[in-house]
Design a protein around this motif. Structure first.
Motif, PDB file in Angstrom:
ATOM      1  N   SER A  18       0.055   2.024  10.805  1.00  0.00           N
ATOM      2  CA  SER A  18      -0.682   1.072   9.959  1.00  0.00           C
ATOM      3  C   SER A  18      -1.754   1.793   9.154  1.00  0.00           C
ATOM      4  O   SER A  18      -2.035   1.425   8.013  1.00  0.00           O
ATOM      5  N   GLU A  19      -2.359   2.840   9.727  1.00  0.00           N
ATOM      6  CA  GLU A  19      -3.353   3.625   8.984  1.00  0.00           C
ATOM      7  C   GLU A  19      -2.709   4.302   7.778  1.00  0.00           C
ATOM      8  O   GLU A  19      -3.294   4.352   6.698  1.00  0.00           O
ATOM      9  N   CYS A  20      -1.514   4.829   7.963  1.00  0.00           N
ATOM     10  CA  CYS A  20      -0.794   5.476   6.862  1.00  0.00           C
ATOM     11  C   CYS A  20      -0.417   4.457   5.792  1.00  0.00           C
ATOM     12  O   CYS A  20      -0.512   4.743   4.593  1.00  0.00           O
ATOM     13  N   ASN A  35      -2.067   1.787   5.117  1.00  0.00           N
ATOM     14  CA  ASN A  35      -3.316   1.493   4.407  1.00  0.00           C
ATOM     15  C   ASN A  35      -3.669   2.603   3.421  1.00  0.00           C
ATOM     16  O   ASN A  35      -4.192   2.331   2.341  1.00  0.00           O
ATOM     17  N   PHE A  41      -7.745  11.731   4.379  1.00  0.00           N
ATOM     18  CA  PHE A  41      -6.828  11.277   5.417  1.00  0.00           C
ATOM     19  C   PHE A  41      -6.102  12.469   6.040  1.00  0.00           C
ATOM     20  O   PHE A  41      -5.982  12.554   7.268  1.00  0.00           O
TER      21      PHE A  41
END
Length: 138
Positions: free
Chosen positions: A88-90, A92, A116
């Protein structure tokens, strides 16, 4: 006019050119013109881009510095899809990059990818150290 404080030995990328500062102290550089500018700390050597996030960072850098965004769209789409499914971070990160590109701000898209990627490298190195501790190697 863009004003940059450059540390000794730091590079600045201006379009397809590289400016290397050879000085003993921080130097203030003024750049006038419409060429894209990228400081060394936000750049990545494409040869070292092994992860999908690093490869996306390198591709964004190429698109920005060389002005060939349309030329790289197929590879860009492939990389964003590959990155987005990782976590989910990727996902985003991809949304953030897309937002910056829609606003025609390639520089901020590069910064987002660079930050990132840096966090990912730190997390990987911490994971390696934890594994070494678990195995009694440290």
């Amino acid at each position: 006019m863009l004003k940059l404080a450059i540390k000794p030995g730091e590079k600045i990328y201006i379009g397809r050119s590289t400016l290397l500062i050879r000085a003993d102290t921080t130097v203030t550089v003024y750049i006038n013109g419409d060429q894209p500018v990228l400081k060394d700390r936000e750049a990545i050597d494409p040869k070292t881009a092994v992860t999908p996030v690093d490869q996306l960072h390198a591709l964004l850098q190429e698109m920005y510095l060389h002005g060939q965004a349309t030329h790289h769209m197929v590879r860009y789409r492939e990389l964003t899809q590959e990155v987005a499914v990782q976590s989910s971070e990727c996902a985003n990160l991809v949304k953030t990059i897309e937002r910056w590109l829609i606003e025609d701000n390639h520089y901020m898209a590069i910064r987002a990818a660079a930050r990132f990627a840096h966090k990912q490298r730190q997390a990987r190195s911490m994971h390696v150290v934890a594994e070494e501790i678990d195995q009694g190697d440290l």
